[in-house]
Design an enzyme around this catalytic site. Structure first.
Site, PDB file in Angstrom:
ATOM      1  N   CYS A   1       0.839  -1.189   0.000  1.00  0.00           N
ATOM      2  CA  CYS A   1       0.000   0.000   0.000  1.00  0.00           C
ATOM      3  C   CYS A   1       0.879   1.245   0.000  1.00  0.00           C
ATOM      4  O   CYS A   1       1.958   1.254   0.589  1.00  0.00           O
ATOM      5  CB  CYS A   1      -0.954   0.093   1.185  1.00  0.00           C
TER       6      CYS A   1
ATOM      7  N   ARG B   1       3.683  -0.130  -5.030  1.00  0.00           N
ATOM      8  CA  ARG B   1       3.469  -0.721  -3.707  1.00  0.00           C
ATOM      9  C   ARG B   1       2.146  -1.482  -3.606  1.00  0.00           C
ATOM     10  O   ARG B   1       1.896  -2.180  -2.613  1.00  0.00           O
ATOM     11  CB  ARG B   1       3.485   0.370  -2.636  1.00  0.00           C
TER      12      ARG B   1
ATOM     13  N   TRP C   1      -2.869  -2.602  -1.663  1.00  0.00           N
ATOM     14  CA  TRP C   1      -2.560  -4.015  -1.919  1.00  0.00           C
ATOM     15  C   TRP C   1      -3.332  -4.773  -0.849  1.00  0.00           C
ATOM     16  O   TRP C   1      -3.028  -4.675   0.338  1.00  0.00           O
ATOM     17  CB  TRP C   1      -1.059  -4.257  -1.794  1.00  0.00           C
TER      18      TRP C   1
ATOM     19  N   ASN D   1      -1.487   2.000   5.846  1.00  0.00           N
ATOM     20  CA  ASN D   1      -0.645   0.950   5.261  1.00  0.00           C
ATOM     21  C   ASN D   1      -0.173   0.079   6.411  1.00  0.00           C
ATOM     22  O   ASN D   1       0.480   0.578   7.328  1.00  0.00           O
ATOM     23  CB  ASN D   1       0.546   1.608   4.534  1.00  0.00           C
ATOM     24  N   GLY D   2      -0.506  -1.209   6.377  1.00  0.00           N
ATOM     25  CA  GLY D   2      -0.090  -2.108   7.462  1.00  0.00           C
ATOM     26  C   GLY D   2      -1.219  -3.052   7.816  1.00  0.00           C
ATOM     27  O   GLY D   2      -2.191  -3.180   7.060  1.00  0.00           O
TER      28      GLY D   2
ATOM     29  N   GLU E   1      16.831 -17.253  -9.972  1.00  0.00           N
ATOM     30  CA  GLU E   1      16.411 -15.884 -10.256  1.00  0.00           C
ATOM     31  C   GLU E   1      15.746 -15.795 -11.636  1.00  0.00           C
ATOM     32  O   GLU E   1      14.736 -15.112 -11.806  1.00  0.00           O
ATOM     33  CB  GLU E   1      17.629 -14.951 -10.140  1.00  0.00           C
TER      34      GLU E   1
ATOM     35  N   LYS F   1      11.924 -14.558 -12.243  1.00  0.00           N
ATOM     36  CA  LYS F   1      11.570 -13.433 -13.132  1.00  0.00           C
ATOM     37  C   LYS F   1      10.481 -13.855 -14.103  1.00  0.00           C
ATOM     38  O   LYS F   1       9.524 -13.129 -14.324  1.00  0.00           O
ATOM     39  CB  LYS F   1      12.782 -12.958 -13.947  1.00  0.00           C
TER      40      LYS F   1
ATOM     41  N   GLU G   1       6.992 -14.480 -12.238  1.00  0.00           N
ATOM     42  CA  GLU G   1       6.298 -13.350 -11.615  1.00  0.00           C
ATOM     43  C   GLU G   1       5.748 -12.354 -12.626  1.00  0.00           C
ATOM     44  O   GLU G   1       4.748 -11.706 -12.353  1.00  0.00           O
ATOM     45  CB  GLU G   1       7.168 -12.641 -10.571  1.00  0.00           C
TER      46      GLU G   1
ATOM     47  N   HIS H   1      17.322 -36.239 -10.370  1.00  0.00           N
ATOM     48  CA  HIS H   1      16.622 -36.716  -9.168  1.00  0.00           C
ATOM     49  C   HIS H   1      15.138 -36.350  -9.198  1.00  0.00           C
ATOM     50  O   HIS H   1      14.509 -36.282  -8.153  1.00  0.00           O
ATOM     51  CB  HIS H   1      17.308 -36.144  -7.921  1.00  0.00           C
TER      52      HIS H   1
ATOM     53  N   LYS I   1       5.693  -4.098  -4.598  1.00  0.00           N
ATOM     54  CA  LYS I   1       7.145  -3.938  -4.566  1.00  0.00           C
ATOM     55  C   LYS I   1       7.730  -4.154  -3.169  1.00  0.00           C
ATOM     56  O   LYS I   1       8.749  -4.811  -3.026  1.00  0.00           O
ATOM     57  CB  LYS I   1       7.490  -2.545  -5.090  1.00  0.00           C
TER      58      LYS I   1
HETATM   59  C1  F6R Z   1      11.223 -10.303  -7.207  1.00  0.00           C
HETATM   60  C2  F6R Z   1      11.103  -9.336  -6.132  1.00  0.00           C
HETATM   61  C3  F6R Z   1      10.856  -9.832  -4.771  1.00  0.00           C
HETATM   62  C4  F6R Z   1      11.754  -9.089  -3.776  1.00  0.00           C
HETATM   63  C5  F6R Z   1      11.411  -9.500  -2.334  1.00  0.00           C
HETATM   64  C6  F6R Z   1      12.342  -8.840  -1.336  1.00  0.00           C
HETATM   65  O1  F6R Z   1      11.469  -9.689  -8.416  1.00  0.00           O
HETATM   66  O2  F6R Z   1      11.190  -8.159  -6.353  1.00  0.00           O
HETATM   67  O3  F6R Z   1      11.048 -11.205  -4.673  1.00  0.00           O
HETATM   68  O4  F6R Z   1      13.076  -9.380  -4.077  1.00  0.00           O
HETATM   69  O5  F6R Z   1      10.098  -9.138  -2.061  1.00  0.00           O
HETATM   70  O6  F6R Z   1      12.247  -7.463  -1.407  1.00  0.00           O
HETATM   71  P1  F6R Z   1      13.359  -6.534  -0.792  1.00  0.00           P
HETATM   72  O7  F6R Z   1      14.603  -6.765  -1.563  1.00  0.00           O
HETATM   73  O8  F6R Z   1      12.836  -5.140  -0.995  1.00  0.00           O
HETATM   74  O9  F6R Z   1      13.514  -6.917   0.642  1.00  0.00           O
END
Ligand code: F6R
Length: 611
Positions: free
Chosen positions: A2, A27, A73, A99-100, A484, A488, A491, A507, A606
């Site tokens: 949020c 966010r 969110w 937010n929270g 990773e 990517k 997501e 395995h 984010k």
């Molecule tokens: C993936 C992504 C998330 C963040 C995770 C941690 O692309 O962005 O998996 O890496 O939520 O976020 P931070 O780094 O802000 O603690």
């Protein structure tokens, strides 16, 4: 999660709040709303993006120099108009953005219902504002005092701003566990979840601390703690440019951020390392130098992409420093009874610096006497402030929800840290040290070269746009890169993808391979090259489609793989910094071709500021 924005001053609040919400949309983006005060306290809110809200409103009807706004969110209650913020209190006098999460909201709600409060939404935030209203009425005190008393009774996390219909020049705000920045302009104040909605109007900011209550009344600012003691605001000058938070001609923030990596890695190295002089220094380390150099163990806590960066660091730290290194998901670490000693150094890795689980893991490790070293991108963030020492990654604002440049900057900082420790401990030869820092300095130019495959990768993506699954395989320090790459893809394109150590394929995952399964190999020239070549043959024998990331000039793998993507040659330990680039581009182009919202993928946000 949020985003919140509030404004009070001499300008029209609506355009400032709408623009601010667009900047904070990373966010959360399932609904948005604003409240403005101009005689009446009016709330406008809508399911969907900030632009949907904007399209439904006519700014002519929205004259006001004070207001609050929210982009959501969802945690409690599905995304719809009713659950969108702001929320009124039952008597319509107060409106809140929050937010929270308020954890004891069910008990509070029952009590309030027994006193006649009627709730329109399913949110904890509506309960929160009614709780404040009830105290305000019962005690007949001022709003700031009612908020203070309410905060002593609520359990959970919050960044809130409240408007009172009867106080046309007043904003009351408070924070615990969710980020909040106050901007101080000329006869105007802004409050937001981060500094991006603020920088256009003022560079003077105060990062609000947990349990602080901000009161802005008739142009006067005061900040008190939850015990009603006045605290002195620490005003900082922001070093953030407006163009850093705009798209700069790219179609999406994610693509812009992928292409920024030569610069962001160079910024991360700048002033810290010079291969010619052999100079390597991390300012954040100085005070805690001995503790880090004499650590018995390095423990990395992080989530998501930052956890992948930590896994890369585990290989590099163990190889160079010969000190045991372990990596933990912050969300798992915090809920068991982990063995942490005073001699442990904990690295907390986080782009946003606000991830709730990482923050909680830090607090737990601190309580057990460990030293915390934060590696964050967002300056002044909660994790940066909760750490004993730290290094910023200096990647610049990352706005695309999928993390890209933050990952490479994290790996860069952690590599410098491992080199520094190894040099001081004498676990690396002078020659190897020099070789690695020279090569690290070459990385930005090599990333630039890796980015040249962009057009080819866009074409390749069109062949895989209808895939339903994908397997990413790598070995050693490139196993986390496989994880990773898979993250990517899933997501942002919603294609199911798995990352595995290549040797683990036999395995289990090998059962998945048929002519419809794309298998992406990280197969650059390193100590595991021959083994990876065998793994590629095993996949080809089962008719899988192989895309291989190879070192420029490789002549063997092109004879077996369906497609190859070349990256420049580099040292094995630094290869994740190059190998991740084509994987980022591949997921980006697949997602664009599938018509997905790359910068704001469904269900994500984010900063994950809730557990
Ligand atoms: C993936 C992504 C998330 C963040 C995770 C941690 O692309 O962005 O998996 O890496 O939520 O976020 P931070 O780094 O802000 O603690």
């Amino acid at each position: 999660m949020c985003g919140i924005v509030a404004y009070v001053g001499h300008r029209q609040a609506y355009p400032i709040i709408i623009k601010g919400l667009k900047r904070l949309e990373y966010r959360g983006y399932d609904s948005a709303g604003i409240a403005l005060l101009n005689g009446d306290l009016s709330v406008y809110k809508k399911k969907g993006k900030v632009s949907d809200l904007e399209d439904s409103l006519d700014p002519k009807d929205l004259e006001s120099t004070i207001g609050i706004g929210h982009t959501r969110w969802a945690t409690h209650g599905e995304p719809n108009d009713l659950n969108a913020h702001p929320h009124y209190s039952s008597n319509g006098q107060l409106a809140i953005i929050h937010n929270g999460i308020i954890e004891n909201y069910i008990a509070l709600k029952k009590e309030l219902e027994s006193r006649g409060h009627v709730f329109k939404s399913q949110t904890d935030s509506e309960v929160f504002i009614n709780f404040i209203e009830q105290i305000f009425t019962d005690l007949n005190c001022d709003l700031e005092e009612a908020v203070r008393i309410a905060l002593q009774k609520v359990v959970g996390a919050y960044a809130i701003v409240i408007l009172d219909k009867n106080a046309p020049n007043q904003l009351i705000a408070a924070r615990k566990g969710s980020p909040m920045v106050l901007g101080i302009g000329d006869n105007e104040f802004l409050i937001a979840s981060d500094a991006t909605p603020i920088i256009e109007y003022t560079k003077k900011v105060v990062y609000i601390n947990d349990y602080e209550i901000v009161s802005i009344k008739d142009g006067e600012l005061s900040i008190k703690n939850i015990n009603a003691e006045t605290t002195q605001p620490y005003i900082q000058e922001l070093d953030l440019r407006l163009d850093a938070i705009e798209k700069g001609g790219f179609e999406h923030f994610m693509l812009k951020e992928i292409f920024e990596q030569p610069r962001s890695i160079a910024d991360c190295l700048r002033g810290r390392m010079n291969a010619q002089t052999g100079h390597l220094v991390l300012g954040g380390l100085i005070e805690y130098n001995n503790k880090v150099m004499n650590a018995n163990r390095f423990l990395f806590v992080a989530c998501g992409t930052s956890w992948h960066a930590a896994l890369v660091a585990e290989y590099i730290f163990e190889e160079l420093t010969r000190v045991p290194a372990e990596v933990e998901y912050a969300s798992e670490f915090r809920y068991r009874n982990p063995i942490v000693h005073e001699g442990d150094v904990i690295f907390a890795i986080s782009q946003s610096g606000e991830t709730a689980d990482t923050l909680a893991a830090i607090e737990l490790a601190k309580s057990k006497g460990a030293m915390i070293y934060g590696v964050c991108n967002v300056v002044g963030s909660s994790i940066a402030r909760a750490s004993h020492a730290g290094s910023y990654t200096h990647a610049g604002p990352e706005i695309g929800v999928a993390s890209t440049k933050a990952f490479t900057a994290q790996v860069t900082v952690l590599t410098m840290m491992a080199l520094l420790i190894a040099e001081k401990k004498g676990t690396i030869t002078a020659q190897r040290f020099h070789q690695l820092i020279t090569e690290l300095e070459n990385i930005p130019a090599k990333v630039e070269r890796a980015l040249k495959s962009n057009d080819y990768i866009a074409e390749l993506a069109s062949e895989y746009v209808d895939s339903t699954n994908a397997l990413y395989l790598g070995r050693g320090v490139n196993f986390p890169v496989a994880l990773e790459g898979a993250l990517k893809l899933k997501e942002i394109s919603y294609i199911h993808a798995e990352g595995y150590p290549a040797a683990e394929m036999k395995h289990g995952p090998i059962a998945l391979i048929d002519e419809n399964m794309p298998v992406i190999f990280i197969a650059t020239r390193d100590s595991g090259y021959e083994k990876i070549v065998s793994n590629i043959q095993e996949v080809k024998a089962r008719k899988g489609k192989v895309i291989a990331i190879v070192t420029e000039g490789d002549t063997l793998i092109p004879t077996m793989a369906d497609h190859i993507i070349e990256v420049p040659d580099t040292d094995e330990l630094l290869s994740p910094l190059l190998n991740v680039i084509p994987l980022q581009l591949f997921s980006y182009h697949v997602a664009v071709l599938r018509g997905c919202n790359v910068d704001q993928p469904r269900n994500l946000a984010k900063s994950v500021t809730v557990e």
